[in-house]
Design a protein around this motif. Structure first.
Motif, mmCIF file in Angstrom:
data_model
loop_
_atom_site.group_PDB
_atom_site.id
_atom_site.type_symbol
_atom_site.label_atom_id
_atom_site.label_comp_id
_atom_site.label_asym_id
_atom_site.label_seq_id
_atom_site.Cartn_x
_atom_site.Cartn_y
_atom_site.Cartn_z
ATOM 1 N N GLY A 143 41.027 48.764 43.017
ATOM 2 C CA GLY A 143 40.523 48.023 44.170
ATOM 3 C C GLY A 143 39.106 47.520 43.974
ATOM 4 N N GLY A 144 38.341 48.183 43.123
ATOM 5 C CA GLY A 144 36.977 47.727 42.872
ATOM 6 C C GLY A 144 36.890 46.568 41.902
ATOM 7 N N LEU A 145 37.942 46.351 41.092
ATOM 8 C CA LEU A 145 37.899 45.294 40.076
ATOM 9 C C LEU A 145 37.701 43.900 40.676
ATOM 10 C CD1 LEU A 145 38.060 44.475 37.146
ATOM 11 C CD2 LEU A 145 40.558 44.490 37.313
ATOM 12 N N PRO A 146 38.433 43.496 41.735
ATOM 13 C CA PRO A 146 38.183 42.161 42.302
ATOM 14 C C PRO A 146 36.765 42.003 42.825
ATOM 15 C CG PRO A 146 40.271 43.043 43.082
ATOM 16 C CD PRO A 146 39.572 44.155 42.388
ATOM 17 N N PHE A 147 36.162 43.076 43.359
ATOM 18 C CA PHE A 147 34.776 42.997 43.832
ATOM 19 C C PHE A 147 33.827 42.741 42.670
ATOM 20 C CE2 PHE A 147 36.802 45.236 47.300
ATOM 21 C CZ PHE A 147 36.160 44.739 48.433
ATOM 22 N N ILE A 148 34.076 43.420 41.540
ATOM 23 C CA ILE A 148 33.214 43.213 40.374
ATOM 24 C C ILE A 148 33.330 41.779 39.861
ATOM 25 C CG2 ILE A 148 32.817 43.896 37.981
ATOM 26 C CD1 ILE A 148 33.742 46.704 38.719
ATOM 27 N N LEU A 149 34.559 41.303 39.701
ATOM 28 C CA LEU A 149 34.773 39.968 39.142
ATOM 29 C C LEU A 149 34.294 38.876 40.097
ATOM 30 C CD1 LEU A 149 38.320 40.447 37.553
ATOM 31 C CD2 LEU A 149 36.076 40.592 36.442
ATOM 32 N N TRP A 150 34.655 39.012 41.387
ATOM 33 C CA TRP A 150 34.278 37.976 42.353
ATOM 34 C C TRP A 150 32.771 37.963 42.580
ATOM 35 C CZ3 TRP A 150 32.913 37.995 47.840
ATOM 36 C CH2 TRP A 150 32.950 36.715 48.417
ATOM 37 N N GLY A 151 32.187 39.156 42.733
ATOM 38 C CA GLY A 151 30.741 39.219 42.917
ATOM 39 C C GLY A 151 29.988 38.672 41.717
ATOM 40 N N SER A 152 30.498 38.933 40.518
ATOM 41 C CA SER A 152 29.855 38.408 39.314
ATOM 42 C C SER A 152 29.945 36.889 39.259
ATOM 43 C CB SER A 152 30.511 39.019 38.072
ATOM 44 O OG SER A 152 30.359 40.425 38.064
ATOM 45 N N PHE A 159 41.175 38.246 44.956
ATOM 46 C CA PHE A 159 41.562 39.382 45.785
ATOM 47 C C PHE A 159 43.070 39.492 45.989
ATOM 48 C CE2 PHE A 159 37.077 39.328 46.666
ATOM 49 C CZ PHE A 159 36.776 40.673 46.801
ATOM 50 N N ILE A 160 43.834 38.486 45.587
ATOM 51 C CA ILE A 160 45.288 38.651 45.617
ATOM 52 C C ILE A 160 45.713 39.724 44.615
ATOM 53 C CG2 ILE A 160 45.906 36.953 43.854
ATOM 54 C CD1 ILE A 160 48.226 36.104 45.567
ATOM 55 N N PHE A 161 44.829 40.032 43.665
ATOM 56 C CA PHE A 161 45.109 41.078 42.687
ATOM 57 C C PHE A 161 45.339 42.428 43.368
ATOM 58 C CE2 PHE A 161 43.901 44.264 39.482
ATOM 59 C CZ PHE A 161 44.723 43.876 38.443
ATOM 60 N N LEU A 205 49.323 37.375 36.850
ATOM 61 C CA LEU A 205 49.677 36.053 36.322
ATOM 62 C C LEU A 205 49.424 34.974 37.366
ATOM 63 C CD1 LEU A 205 53.014 36.850 34.420
ATOM 64 C CD2 LEU A 205 50.711 36.586 33.472
ATOM 65 N N VAL A 206 49.782 35.262 38.621
ATOM 66 C CA VAL A 206 49.530 34.318 39.710
ATOM 67 C C VAL A 206 48.029 34.119 39.897
ATOM 68 C CG1 VAL A 206 49.717 33.986 42.200
ATOM 69 C CG2 VAL A 206 51.704 34.769 40.903
ATOM 70 N N SER A 207 47.273 35.207 39.837
ATOM 71 C CA SER A 207 45.828 35.136 40.013
ATOM 72 C C SER A 207 45.182 34.251 38.946
ATOM 73 C CB SER A 207 45.238 36.547 39.962
ATOM 74 O OG SER A 207 43.835 36.508 40.114
ATOM 75 N N VAL A 208 45.531 34.492 37.699
ATOM 76 C CA VAL A 208 44.979 33.684 36.608
ATOM 77 C C VAL A 208 45.460 32.240 36.704
ATOM 78 C CG1 VAL A 208 44.975 33.377 34.097
ATOM 79 C CG2 VAL A 208 44.748 35.664 35.077
ATOM 80 N N GLY A 209 46.725 32.048 37.090
ATOM 81 C CA GLY A 209 47.257 30.696 37.224
ATOM 82 C C GLY A 209 46.547 29.884 38.282
ATOM 83 N N LEU A 210 46.203 30.508 39.418
ATOM 84 C CA LEU A 210 45.493 29.794 40.478
ATOM 85 C C LEU A 210 44.081 29.402 40.045
ATOM 86 C CD1 LEU A 210 46.573 31.844 43.642
ATOM 87 C CD2 LEU A 210 47.310 29.540 42.990
ATOM 88 N N ILE A 211 43.437 30.274 39.267
ATOM 89 C CA ILE A 211 42.102 29.935 38.765
ATOM 90 C C ILE A 211 42.188 28.805 37.745
ATOM 91 C CG2 ILE A 211 40.147 30.796 37.431
ATOM 92 C CD1 ILE A 211 40.585 33.514 38.729
ATOM 93 N N ALA A 212 43.176 28.871 36.848
ATOM 94 C CA ALA A 212 43.341 27.810 35.854
ATOM 95 C C ALA A 212 43.696 26.483 36.519
ATOM 96 C CB ALA A 212 44.435 28.212 34.855
ATOM 97 N N TRP A 213 44.461 26.543 37.604
ATOM 98 C CA TRP A 213 44.879 25.334 38.312
ATOM 99 C C TRP A 213 43.692 24.552 38.868
ATOM 100 C CZ3 TRP A 213 45.036 24.880 43.926
ATOM 101 C CH2 TRP A 213 45.613 23.677 44.359
ATOM 102 N N GLN A 214 42.635 25.253 39.273
ATOM 103 C CA GLN A 214 41.470 24.562 39.825
ATOM 104 C C GLN A 214 40.237 24.710 38.917
ATOM 105 O OE1 GLN A 214 40.826 26.256 43.703
ATOM 106 N NE2 GLN A 214 40.821 28.349 42.973
ATOM 107 N N TRP A 215 40.499 24.897 37.627
ATOM 108 C CA TRP A 215 39.398 25.085 36.682
ATOM 109 C C TRP A 215 38.463 23.886 36.635
ATOM 110 C CZ3 TRP A 215 36.987 28.871 34.484
ATOM 111 C CH2 TRP A 215 36.167 28.638 33.385
ATOM 112 N N LYS A 216 39.017 22.691 36.664
ATOM 113 C CA LYS A 216 38.185 21.488 36.604
ATOM 114 C C LYS A 216 37.239 21.423 37.793
ATOM 115 C CE LYS A 216 38.429 16.447 36.233
ATOM 116 N NZ LYS A 216 39.336 15.258 36.161
#
Length: 317
Positions: A117-126, A144-146, A68-79
């Motif tokens: 542990g591989g999920l943040p690498f997939i999402l961030w790298g993508s 990566f806070i995930f 929830l924190v991870s998604v919230g931080l991304i939404a906070w700087q979406w613009k």
């Protein structure tokens, strides 16, 4: 002479095909929600295993807060993310491939932690590959806070050590208030026999509160506008602050048992002291640490700077 046409910033919609993104996201969701091979009997998918691992045994009841924190931080700087999105950057592709390798390795060995542990690498790298480095830079921490949602494999060992440390610190705290206690293992006895022995169990050791405060301090440091070394110091200060806050919480239990109602201290106050003592004290100490690193309270420092500017701009008498 005609002026050249203005160059418009490339938007995410212009830099990639959204159907491709949707298909890639669906594939990742299938692998992490549907594909089994993990957990008891290898009958769970990675994220189903992770949800089941957020329990009292792993001291990770707060694990659901991390995504929830991870998604919230991304939404906070979406613009801002939309503003800085640019053309595809191939440098992100090896990072995403590394995450896929982690998943394949995890599936072959039945290790769900490696898969998660591989999920943040997939999402961030993508994100880096599709929208460029500026988007990758802004999403590095939120992605990566995930990793903090993954239960530690040796949590029991850390819990035992913290349990013993909390017992010794509780004795020190009680001495400040004239409460004489005796330690036997992880049990504390009143030398005056004013109350029944109280045990510092695994929960009272503070590992759960420590993990939660590390999450809070990490997000706090990320949002704070300060130098990188100060951010790191603020983040890691959560460890001694959590230990100190838990010491004061335990001390309050024994002081109430000594001078007040032992049953109330053992039951009601024990259950509520975390919310009423630990978190308020720990957050205040974290704010004080932030203020010390910044040379004063952030709001007050801004007010002082504003007053200095106003005074310097006022006409001389």
């Amino acid at each position: 002479m005609e002026s050249p046409p203005k160059q418009h910033a490339t938007s995410p919609k212009e830099s990639l095909s959204w159907p491709v993104v949707a298909i890639a996201g669906l594939i990742v969701a299938i692998f992490y929600f549907v594909v089994k091979g993990f957990g008891p009997g290898q009958k769970q998918s990675p994220l189903v295993w992770l949800e089941s691992a957020w329990n009292a045994e792993t001291r990770m009841e707060h694990g659901f807060m991390v995504p929830l924190v991870s998604v919230g931080l991304i939404a906070w700087q979406w613009k801002k993310l939309r503003e800085v999105a640019s053309r595809a950057d191939w440098r992100g592709l090896p990072v995403a491939i590394l995450g896929v390798f982690f998943f394949i390795l995890a599936h072959r060995t039945g290790q769900p932690r490696i898969a998660i542990g591989g999920l943040p690498f997939i999402l961030w790298g993508s994100a880096w590959y599709l929208w460029g480095w500026q988007v990758a830079r802004l999403t590095l921490f939120p992605m990566f806070i995930f990793l903090m949602a993954i239960p530690l494999p040796q949590i029991q060992l850390a819990t035992t050590k913290l349990q013993l440390l909390s017992t010794e610190l509780a004795q020190v705290g009680c001495s400040w208030f004239g409460v004489d206690i005796e330690i036997r293992g992880v049990k504390l006895y009143s030398t005056n026999s004013n109350w029944e022995p109280l045990e510092i169990d695994e929960g009272c050791g503070g590992i759960r509160s420590l993990m939660a405060l590390i999450l809070i301090s990490s997000v706090w440091a990320y949002l704070a506008k300060m130098a990188l070394w100060k951010k790191a110091l603020l983040c890691f200060s959560a460890i001694p602050l959590a230990i100190l806050g838990n010491m004061l919480r335990l001390t309050s239990i024994f002081v109430i048992a000594e001078y007040g109602d032992p049953d109330f201290a053992r039951n009601s106050w024990h259950d509520w002291s975390g919310l009423l003592i630990f978190y308020p004290i720990s957050l205040i100490l974290l704010l004080m640490t932030h203020s010390l690193l910044e040379g004063g309270m952030p709001k007050l420092r801004k007010l002082r700077t504003r007053k200095t500017v106003v005074v310097s701009q006022s006409p001389a008498n």
